[in-house]
Design a protein around this motif. Structure first.
Motif, PDB file in Angstrom:
ATOM      1  N   SER A 208       0.846  -1.187   0.000  1.00  0.00           N
ATOM      2  CA  SER A 208       0.000   0.000   0.000  1.00  0.00           C
ATOM      3  C   SER A 208       0.887   1.243   0.000  1.00  0.00           C
ATOM      4  N   THR A 209       0.311   2.328  -0.478  1.00  0.00           N
ATOM      5  CA  THR A 209       1.019   3.602  -0.420  1.00  0.00           C
ATOM      6  C   THR A 209       0.368   4.413   0.701  1.00  0.00           C
ATOM      7  N   ASP A 210       0.890   5.586   1.009  1.00  0.00           N
ATOM      8  CA  ASP A 210       0.294   6.473   2.020  1.00  0.00           C
ATOM      9  C   ASP A 210       0.342   5.925   3.441  1.00  0.00           C
ATOM     10  N   HIS A 211       1.262   5.042   3.719  1.00  0.00           N
ATOM     11  CA  HIS A 211       1.369   4.548   5.099  1.00  0.00           C
ATOM     12  C   HIS A 211       2.227   5.525   5.913  1.00  0.00           C
ATOM     13  N   LEU A 212       1.747   5.850   7.081  1.00  0.00           N
ATOM     14  CA  LEU A 212       2.566   6.675   7.975  1.00  0.00           C
ATOM     15  C   LEU A 212       3.109   5.768   9.074  1.00  0.00           C
ATOM     16  N   HIS A 213       4.410   5.578   9.068  1.00  0.00           N
ATOM     17  CA  HIS A 213       5.033   4.716  10.071  1.00  0.00           C
ATOM     18  C   HIS A 213       5.446   5.559  11.280  1.00  0.00           C
ATOM     19  N   HIS A 214       5.293   5.001  12.479  1.00  0.00           N
ATOM     20  CA  HIS A 214       5.888   5.666  13.644  1.00  0.00           C
ATOM     21  C   HIS A 214       6.298   4.638  14.670  1.00  0.00           C
ATOM     22  N   THR A 215       7.250   5.030  15.504  1.00  0.00           N
ATOM     23  CA  THR A 215       7.659   4.133  16.578  1.00  0.00           C
ATOM     24  C   THR A 215       6.542   4.102  17.628  1.00  0.00           C
ATOM     25  N   TRP A 216       6.580   3.077  18.474  1.00  0.00           N
ATOM     26  CA  TRP A 216       5.568   2.974  19.534  1.00  0.00           C
ATOM     27  C   TRP A 216       5.502   4.275  20.323  1.00  0.00           C
ATOM     28  N   ALA A 217       6.673   4.849  20.613  1.00  0.00           N
ATOM     29  CA  ALA A 217       6.731   6.050  21.453  1.00  0.00           C
ATOM     30  C   ALA A 217       6.435   7.328  20.661  1.00  0.00           C
ATOM     31  N   LYS A 218       6.166   7.166  19.366  1.00  0.00           N
ATOM     32  CA  LYS A 218       5.926   8.332  18.491  1.00  0.00           C
ATOM     33  C   LYS A 218       7.094   9.323  18.564  1.00  0.00           C
ATOM     34  N   THR A 219       8.284   8.762  18.719  1.00  0.00           N
ATOM     35  CA  THR A 219       9.490   9.596  18.689  1.00  0.00           C
ATOM     36  C   THR A 219       9.866   9.909  17.247  1.00  0.00           C
ATOM     37  N   PHE A 220       9.718   8.929  16.353  1.00  0.00           N
ATOM     38  CA  PHE A 220      10.075   9.095  14.944  1.00  0.00           C
ATOM     39  C   PHE A 220       8.933   8.626  14.051  1.00  0.00           C
ATOM     40  N   PHE A 221       8.819   9.316  12.943  1.00  0.00           N
ATOM     41  CA  PHE A 221       7.808   8.997  11.933  1.00  0.00           C
ATOM     42  C   PHE A 221       8.515   8.907  10.587  1.00  0.00           C
ATOM     43  N   SER A 222       7.929   8.163   9.656  1.00  0.00           N
ATOM     44  CA  SER A 222       8.414   8.246   8.269  1.00  0.00           C
ATOM     45  C   SER A 222       7.292   7.781   7.346  1.00  0.00           C
ATOM     46  N   ARG A 223       7.432   8.196   6.088  1.00  0.00           N
ATOM     47  CA  ARG A 223       6.405   7.855   5.097  1.00  0.00           C
ATOM     48  C   ARG A 223       7.066   7.002   4.025  1.00  0.00           C
ATOM     49  N   PRO A 224       6.958   5.670   4.170  1.00  0.00           N
ATOM     50  CA  PRO A 224       7.580   4.808   3.163  1.00  0.00           C
ATOM     51  C   PRO A 224       6.875   4.934   1.812  1.00  0.00           C
ATOM     52  N   GLU A 225       7.657   4.751   0.758  1.00  0.00           N
ATOM     53  CA  GLU A 225       7.043   4.748  -0.580  1.00  0.00           C
ATOM     54  C   GLU A 225       6.010   3.616  -0.659  1.00  0.00           C
ATOM     55  N   LEU A 226       6.386   2.428  -0.145  1.00  0.00           N
ATOM     56  CA  LEU A 226       5.450   1.299  -0.099  1.00  0.00           C
ATOM     57  C   LEU A 226       5.504   0.648   1.273  1.00  0.00           C
ATOM     58  N   TYR A 227       4.355   0.208   1.731  1.00  0.00           N
ATOM     59  CA  TYR A 227       4.252  -0.565   2.974  1.00  0.00           C
ATOM     60  C   TYR A 227       3.733  -1.936   2.556  1.00  0.00           C
ATOM     61  N   ILE A 228       4.500  -2.972   2.853  1.00  0.00           N
ATOM     62  CA  ILE A 228       4.208  -4.288   2.267  1.00  0.00           C
ATOM     63  C   ILE A 228       4.020  -5.314   3.375  1.00  0.00           C
ATOM     64  N   ARG A 229       2.913  -6.053   3.307  1.00  0.00           N
ATOM     65  CA  ARG A 229       2.633  -7.066   4.342  1.00  0.00           C
ATOM     66  C   ARG A 229       2.466  -8.431   3.710  1.00  0.00           C
ATOM     67  N   PRO A 230       3.577  -9.095   3.448  1.00  0.00           N
ATOM     68  CA  PRO A 230       3.524 -10.410   2.804  1.00  0.00           C
ATOM     69  C   PRO A 230       2.963 -11.467   3.744  1.00  0.00           C
ATOM     70  N   GLN A 231       2.481 -12.559   3.127  1.00  0.00           N
ATOM     71  CA  GLN A 231       1.909 -13.637   3.949  1.00  0.00           C
ATOM     72  C   GLN A 231       2.626 -14.974   3.780  1.00  0.00           C
ATOM     73  N   THR A 232       3.498 -15.056   2.776  1.00  0.00           N
ATOM     74  CA  THR A 232       4.198 -16.331   2.543  1.00  0.00           C
ATOM     75  C   THR A 232       5.664 -16.060   2.202  1.00  0.00           C
ATOM     76  N   ILE A 233       6.455 -17.104   2.272  1.00  0.00           N
ATOM     77  CA  ILE A 233       7.881 -16.931   1.925  1.00  0.00           C
ATOM     78  C   ILE A 233       8.042 -16.599   0.437  1.00  0.00           C
ATOM     79  N   PRO A 234       7.339 -17.269  -0.482  1.00  0.00           N
ATOM     80  CA  PRO A 234       7.478 -16.836  -1.880  1.00  0.00           C
ATOM     81  C   PRO A 234       7.119 -15.359  -2.082  1.00  0.00           C
ATOM     82  N   GLU A 235       6.128 -14.865  -1.354  1.00  0.00           N
ATOM     83  CA  GLU A 235       5.805 -13.426  -1.481  1.00  0.00           C
ATOM     84  C   GLU A 235       6.973 -12.574  -0.990  1.00  0.00           C
ATOM     85  N   ILE A 236       7.597 -13.033   0.100  1.00  0.00           N
ATOM     86  CA  ILE A 236       8.728 -12.267   0.642  1.00  0.00           C
ATOM     87  C   ILE A 236       9.887 -12.303  -0.360  1.00  0.00           C
ATOM     88  N   GLN A 237      10.123 -13.494  -0.930  1.00  0.00           N
ATOM     89  CA  GLN A 237      11.210 -13.590  -1.917  1.00  0.00           C
ATOM     90  C   GLN A 237      10.927 -12.693  -3.115  1.00  0.00           C
TER      91      GLN A 237
END
Ligand SMILES: Cc1cc2nc3c(=O)[nH]c(=O)nc-3n(C[C@H](O)[C@H](O)[C@H](O)COP(=O)(O)OP(=O)(O)OC[C@H]3O[C@@H](n4cnc5c(N)ncnc54)[C@H](O)[C@@H]3O)c2cc1C
Ligand SMILES: O=C1O[C@H](CO)C(O)=C1O
Length: 581
Positions: free
Chosen positions: A21-50
């Motif tokens: 997905s695009t438009d993901h806003l990442h932050h640490t648990w403590a909300k100390t740091f944030f970043s906006r990755p170009e893509l946020y990817i949540r694979p479900q299998t090893i072939p997807e990860i590869q």
């Protein structure tokens, strides 16, 4: 999404979903740091990860793998691709008779604990929380507090990783042992850890007891049973009170007994404490009074006046309430240096510069409480040590953790000076920083303090990820990454995928306080134009592979076919409905 990514994706296996997905806003648990990755990817299998690694390599992107984001530094920040294994979190194998367990690496410790419990098993050692992913806990050398245990990762028997070339490899003390030692504290820089095999223990309960001590008594008992009288012991030092809370636990067969309610464990006390900390942002000199009041309400106003006891399953009793967003700066040093280190820091905080011998002024500086005082002993472990293990090799380790809360996500004014002085003292005491936390040591110092272990780690890292797909500014700042890089390219360009920092800016998202947005340099945009993707691709095999774990072959569909599917919206690429959290 960048059309060049879609073009490269269309050359890969169309049957494999690319859950990006695009438009993901990442932050640490403590909300100390944030970043906006170009893509946020949540694979479900090893072939997807590869496949996603293959795609990143062809598109010249850096990959960051994030667990639960509990590391409070910018370690997990990226403007490139952020991979999260929360959907790759199954238990693959449990053998209750031996305790051997294999899991997918995204599983969180609390889910793992619940599942293990069904088999009469548990993790033998835990830190203060169980929200982390198992891969995250391993990657940063997370520890609990016990001289009968080392790092939480001590129970790990083998790891499975997907490397920069897309290869799925396993490592253990006997199979690719150097990769195993590097992977035990990998800092996310070797590849994506996909599977973890470890030894679980039979479930157990702990009987714990906590009471208030004077600091003088803690010092007196330091080498006289304070740390050895029970299996698990931790101390919270209250610097202004010159006192401490000593928490001790042993395994037990006693019936369960819930802990009593506490002041800040309840909502009113929790908010009172939070607001007092917020007030101290403007009037820092109230902090000694806040320490007296809050810790008096929580643990009793005098040493020995309140003793709290409970019996709980270990997977609950070993945890603690970590309260609010926080910076944490924690160092590992030889246990015997504890009295001197605590004595000098205490003197510094009380303005006694002669005893402190710390070359920074503490005038007008007020800090938060507690300083966590914990221990481990990794010298008893017979397995190979992680190359980047910060603990002592030849005896017990002390951890001092200078916690600073961030009330309403606002940074306390003492942070820079306190941490400068604290880190100076820790270095003088021969300490090494906890990798996950907020420290400032640079790559030269850390290179020198880890010596040949650092060289070995860098060597393995360079072998498995020659282009720097898994490293960024955090790694460059703290690790001598280019040691041993054989390429003729000028220094600084030997890791073409390493993501440099472009800028940091204050985040202003729904009034989230003093968090910092980390922005990477998006160097791939220039590189992609300079060099054709295919010429840079390297699908060579780095480690011997068992036959069942060869990389999935690149997609067979013609580019035209796959591109067509994407254009019609039928290919298995999942795009977001809206912005991420
Ligand atoms: C409230 C709180 C309490 C804590 N208590 C303790 C404690 O008691 N003791 C202690 O030692 N630490 C403690 N920590 C620190 C914490 O255990 C570490 O920061 C841990 O790394 C967090 O795990 P995570 O899943 O959130 O990993 P993240 O913070 O998301 O990532 C940490 C590192 O792991 C890497 N990583 C994650 N998953 C993978 C993967 N699948 N493959 C490759 N690399 C991966 C990341 O790239 C990164 O380098 C605490 C932190 C907080 C916020
Ligand atoms: O990083 C950590 O946070 C808590 C303290 O609040 C803890 O024990 C750590 O370690």
């Amino acid at each position: 999404m960048d059309p060049s990514i879609l073009r490269e994706l269309s050359k890969l296996d169309p049957a494999l979903p690319f859950r990006a997905s695009t438009d993901h806003l990442h932050h640490t648990w403590a909300k100390t740091f944030f970043s906006r990755p170009e893509l946020y990817i949540r694979p479900q299998t090893i072939p997807e990860i590869q496949q996603l690694v293959t795609l990143a390599r062809r598109c010249r992107r850096r990959i960051v793998t994030v667990g639960s984001g509990h590391s409070p530094s910018d370690l997990t920040c990226t403007s490139s691709w952020l991979v999260n294994l929360d959907d790759f979190n199954r238990i693959l194998h449990v053998d209750p008779s031996t305790g051997s367990v294999t899991v997918e690496a995204g599983i969180r410790l609390h889910a793992l604990g619940r599942e293990l419990d069904k088999h009469g098993l548990t993790l033998e050692n835990l830190g203060s929380i169980d929200s982390q992913s198992i891969a995250g806990v391993i990657a940063t050398g997370t520890h609990g507090s016990s001289l009968r245990h080392g790092l939480v990762s001590e129970c790990i028997d083998s790891l499975g990783l997907v490397l920069a070339n897309g290869q799925h490899v396993r490592c253990s003390p006997t199979n690719n042992p150097d990769l195993f030692r590097a992977g035990l504290v990998s800092l996310g820089a070797l590849g994506i850890v996909v599977e973890v095999t470890f030894k679980a223990a039979p479930t157990f309960k702990i009987a714990w007891r906590q009471e208030r001590y004077s600091l003088a008594r803690v010092m007196d008992e330091w080498s006289m049973g304070l740390w050895t009288s029970r299996e698990f012991v931790r101390v919270w030092w209250m610097p202004y009170e010159k006192g401490a809370v000593v928490w001790r636990a042993d395994k037990t067969d006693l019936p369960l007994r819930a802990p009593p309610k506490t002041f800040y464990g309840d909502s009113i006390g929790y908010h009172i404490y939070h607001n007092l900390l917020a007030l101290s942002l403007y009037v820092p000199r109230i902090l000694p009074w806040v320490e007296w009041f809050v810790f008096g309400m929580q643990y009793g106003f005098r040493a020995g006046s309140v003793v709290t006891e409970a019996v709980e399953p270990a997977r609950e009793g070993l945890l603690m309430n970590c309260l609010y967003s926080q910076f944490v700066n924690e160092w590992a040093l030889p246990l015997e240096k504890g009295p001197e280190a605590i004595g000098r820091l205490s003197a510094w905080l009380h303005g006694d510069m002669e005893t402190a011998r710390i070359p920074f002024s503490s005038k007008g500086l007020y800090v938060h409480c507690p300083v966590e005082v914990r221990v481990s002993d990794t010298s008893l472990n017979t397995k190979p040590r992680p190359f980047l293990d910060p603990t002592c090799h030849d005896g017990p380790t002390l951890y001092l953790n200078a916690t600073l809360y961030r009330p309403y996500l606002r940074d306390p004014p003492c942070k820079e000076r306190y941490y400068e002085a604290f880190e100076w003292l820790m270095r003088e005491m021969g300490g090494k920083p906890h990798w996950a936390k907020n420290f400032h040591t640079n790559s030269h110092e850390l290179g020198a303090s880890y010596g040949s272990d650092m060289e070995s780690w860098i060597k393995v890292r360079s072998e498995v990820d020659a282009d720097g797909m898994f490293v960024g500014e955090w790694h460059r700042r703290h690790l001598p990454l280019e040691l041993g890089q054989a390429s003729a390219a000028p220094a600084g360009e030997r890791l073409p995928l390493l993501e440099r920092e472009h800028e940091r800016r204050r985040v202003d998202i729904n009034g989230v306080g003093d968090g910092v947005e980390w922005v990477g340099d998006r160097r791939w945009q220039a590189q992609a134009q300079r060099q054709p993707f295919d010429a840079l691709d390297m699908e060579k095999s780095l480690y011997p592979l068992p036959p069942d774990h060869s990389p999935s072959p690149p997609g067979t569909a013609s580019s035209e076919e796959s591109f067509d599917l994407l254009a019609r919206g039928e290919a298995s690429i999942l795009l977001p409905d809206g912005p991420g959290v």
